[in-house]
Write a protein that holds these residues in place. Structure first.
Motif, PDB file in Angstrom:
ATOM      1  N   HIS A  25       0.847  -1.190   0.000  1.00  0.00           N
ATOM      2  CA  HIS A  25       0.000   0.000   0.000  1.00  0.00           C
ATOM      3  C   HIS A  25       0.892   1.254   0.000  1.00  0.00           C
ATOM      4  O   HIS A  25       1.218   1.766  -1.030  1.00  0.00           O
ATOM      5  CB  HIS A  25      -0.953  -0.006   1.198  1.00  0.00           C
ATOM      6  CG  HIS A  25      -2.033  -1.031   1.104  1.00  0.00           C
ATOM      7  ND1 HIS A  25      -1.830  -2.371   1.347  1.00  0.00           N
ATOM      8  CD2 HIS A  25      -3.336  -0.926   0.759  1.00  0.00           C
ATOM      9  CE1 HIS A  25      -2.962  -3.034   1.152  1.00  0.00           C
ATOM     10  NE2 HIS A  25      -3.900  -2.179   0.805  1.00  0.00           N
ATOM     11  N   HIS A  27      -9.273   0.338  -8.668  1.00  0.00           N
ATOM     12  CA  HIS A  27      -9.582  -0.109  -7.306  1.00  0.00           C
ATOM     13  C   HIS A  27     -10.954   0.465  -6.925  1.00  0.00           C
ATOM     14  O   HIS A  27     -11.172   0.830  -5.783  1.00  0.00           O
ATOM     15  CB  HIS A  27      -8.471   0.368  -6.378  1.00  0.00           C
ATOM     16  CG  HIS A  27      -8.411  -0.323  -5.051  1.00  0.00           C
ATOM     17  ND1 HIS A  27      -8.893  -1.586  -4.820  1.00  0.00           N
ATOM     18  CD2 HIS A  27      -7.872   0.085  -3.861  1.00  0.00           C
ATOM     19  CE1 HIS A  27      -8.680  -1.913  -3.556  1.00  0.00           C
ATOM     20  NE2 HIS A  27      -8.075  -0.923  -2.949  1.00  0.00           N
ATOM     21  N   HIS A  75     -13.777   3.080  -3.332  1.00  0.00           N
ATOM     22  CA  HIS A  75     -13.299   2.093  -2.345  1.00  0.00           C
ATOM     23  C   HIS A  75     -14.473   1.602  -1.496  1.00  0.00           C
ATOM     24  O   HIS A  75     -14.390   1.486  -0.261  1.00  0.00           O
ATOM     25  CB  HIS A  75     -12.192   2.670  -1.456  1.00  0.00           C
ATOM     26  CG  HIS A  75     -11.239   1.625  -0.946  1.00  0.00           C
ATOM     27  ND1 HIS A  75     -11.614   0.637  -0.069  1.00  0.00           N
ATOM     28  CD2 HIS A  75      -9.930   1.394  -1.210  1.00  0.00           C
ATOM     29  CE1 HIS A  75     -10.564  -0.129   0.200  1.00  0.00           C
ATOM     30  NE2 HIS A  75      -9.528   0.299  -0.486  1.00  0.00           N
ATOM     31  N   ASP A  94      -1.799  -0.650  -3.820  1.00  0.00           N
ATOM     32  CA  ASP A  94      -3.234  -0.384  -3.707  1.00  0.00           C
ATOM     33  C   ASP A  94      -3.525   1.045  -3.258  1.00  0.00           C
ATOM     34  O   ASP A  94      -2.773   1.616  -2.465  1.00  0.00           O
ATOM     35  CB  ASP A  94      -3.865  -1.336  -2.680  1.00  0.00           C
ATOM     36  CG  ASP A  94      -4.078  -2.738  -3.232  1.00  0.00           C
ATOM     37  OD1 ASP A  94      -3.451  -3.085  -4.249  1.00  0.00           O
ATOM     38  OD2 ASP A  94      -4.861  -3.494  -2.627  1.00  0.00           O
ATOM     39  N   ASP A  95      -4.627   1.567  -3.701  1.00  0.00           N
ATOM     40  CA  ASP A  95      -5.267   2.814  -3.240  1.00  0.00           C
ATOM     41  C   ASP A  95      -4.802   4.073  -3.983  1.00  0.00           C
ATOM     42  O   ASP A  95      -5.611   4.872  -4.404  1.00  0.00           O
ATOM     43  CB  ASP A  95      -5.107   3.056  -1.724  1.00  0.00           C
ATOM     44  CG  ASP A  95      -5.723   1.935  -0.887  1.00  0.00           C
ATOM     45  OD1 ASP A  95      -6.571   1.189  -1.419  1.00  0.00           O
ATOM     46  OD2 ASP A  95      -5.338   1.804   0.294  1.00  0.00           O
TER      47      ASP A  95
HETATM   48 ZN   LIG Z   1      -7.635  -0.533  -0.875  1.00  0.00          ZN
END
Ligand SMILES: [Zn+2]
Length: 271
Positions: A37, A167, A171, A95-96
């Protein structure tokens, strides 16, 4: 004497649960999809330090992978190559969309000749998505963490070693979405990212790794060819489910032994 033996046995048992050294190594022909992340130092008292892998640690990991003959691919490349992948292949997933991915991760990707797949949340600013998973995770820690601007995402893509994945729009917790809302999160994010950055978006990361079985086919319907989960493990490309790929969790709380175990077996502890 007996007490010492008992204490020793207890310590060995505890270590064997915490670090599953006894688990057999997964086949070197099964790709490792490494889940990251943030790339930043842990913060005192922070809840989400597991999501922060320090630059020094990720550098040690990438150097070890290179020195031991591991080859880097994007997630889409792994899925497209499937059974024809070489031994010791891996993918880095981010991710993110944290800003440190550009400042801290990209220079290291370039230094060690690695590719990565960036799973970006479209509406990632001023959004406290951790409460979607657990209502008491409402401290705003992830919301305050700086995110990549669109210009910064473009800089990562311009580097030539980063694949863009979706993603989702917000979220969202997909467990709470009906099928229409699911379709919207999947299709809108793909369409917007492709239009905004001018690249194909072929892969998706389930937010929190949460979804219902009937949502899986919607990922394919939306035009993606793969999706990654947060289920831990490694799988044979001959048998994996491309819309429910397992990953190897790389935690900021891990020591070096834990990293090596995760890479060897797909996970750290006994569960
Ligand atoms: Zn995430």
């Amino acid at each position: 004497m007996t007490a010492a033996v008992l204490a020793g046995a207890f310590a060995l048992g505890w270590l064997s649960v915490r670090y599953a050294w006894w688990r057999p190594a997964a086949d070197a022909g099964w790709p490792r999809l490494l889940m990251y992340h943030m790339v930043s130092a842990p913060r005192a008292g922070a809840r989400f330090n597991g999501l922060r892998v320090s630059p020094a640690m990720i550098e040690r990991q990438l150097r070890w992978l290179r020195d031991n003959g591991w080859q880097s691919f994007t997630v889409s490349e792994l899925v497209e190559c499937g059974n024809s992948l070489p031994q010791k292949s891996f993918a880095i997933t981010l991710d993110d969309g944290y800003a440190d991915n550009l400042h801290a991760a990209l220079p290291l990707l370039q230094k060690y000749g690695c590719k990565a797949t960036l799973y970006l949340v479209v509406e990632r600013f001023d959004r406290d998505w951790s409460v979607q998973r657990k209502a008491h995770h409402d401290g705003g820690e992830l919301m305050r963490e700086p995110k990549l601007s669109d210009a910064q995402v473009q800089m990562m893509l311009d580097a030539g070693c980063v694949e863009l994945g979706s993603h989702s729009m917000t979220h969202a917790n997909f467990l709470y979405l009906d099928l229409a809302a699911t379709r919207q999160e999947l299709a809108d994010s793909k369409r917007i990212l492709e239009a905004r950055f001018g690249v194909p978006v072929k892969t998706f990361a389930w937010p929190f790794g949460l979804y219902r079985p009937e949502q899986v086919r919607l990922v394919e319907e939306a035009g993606y060819s793969s999706a990654v989960t947060v289920r831990e493990g490694v799988e044979s490309p001959g048998f994996w489910q491309p819309l429910e790929l397992k990953r190897v969790k790389i935690s900021g709380k891990d020591n070096w032994l834990a990293f090596r175990l995760r890479l060897r077996t797909g996970r750290k502890g006994w569960r």
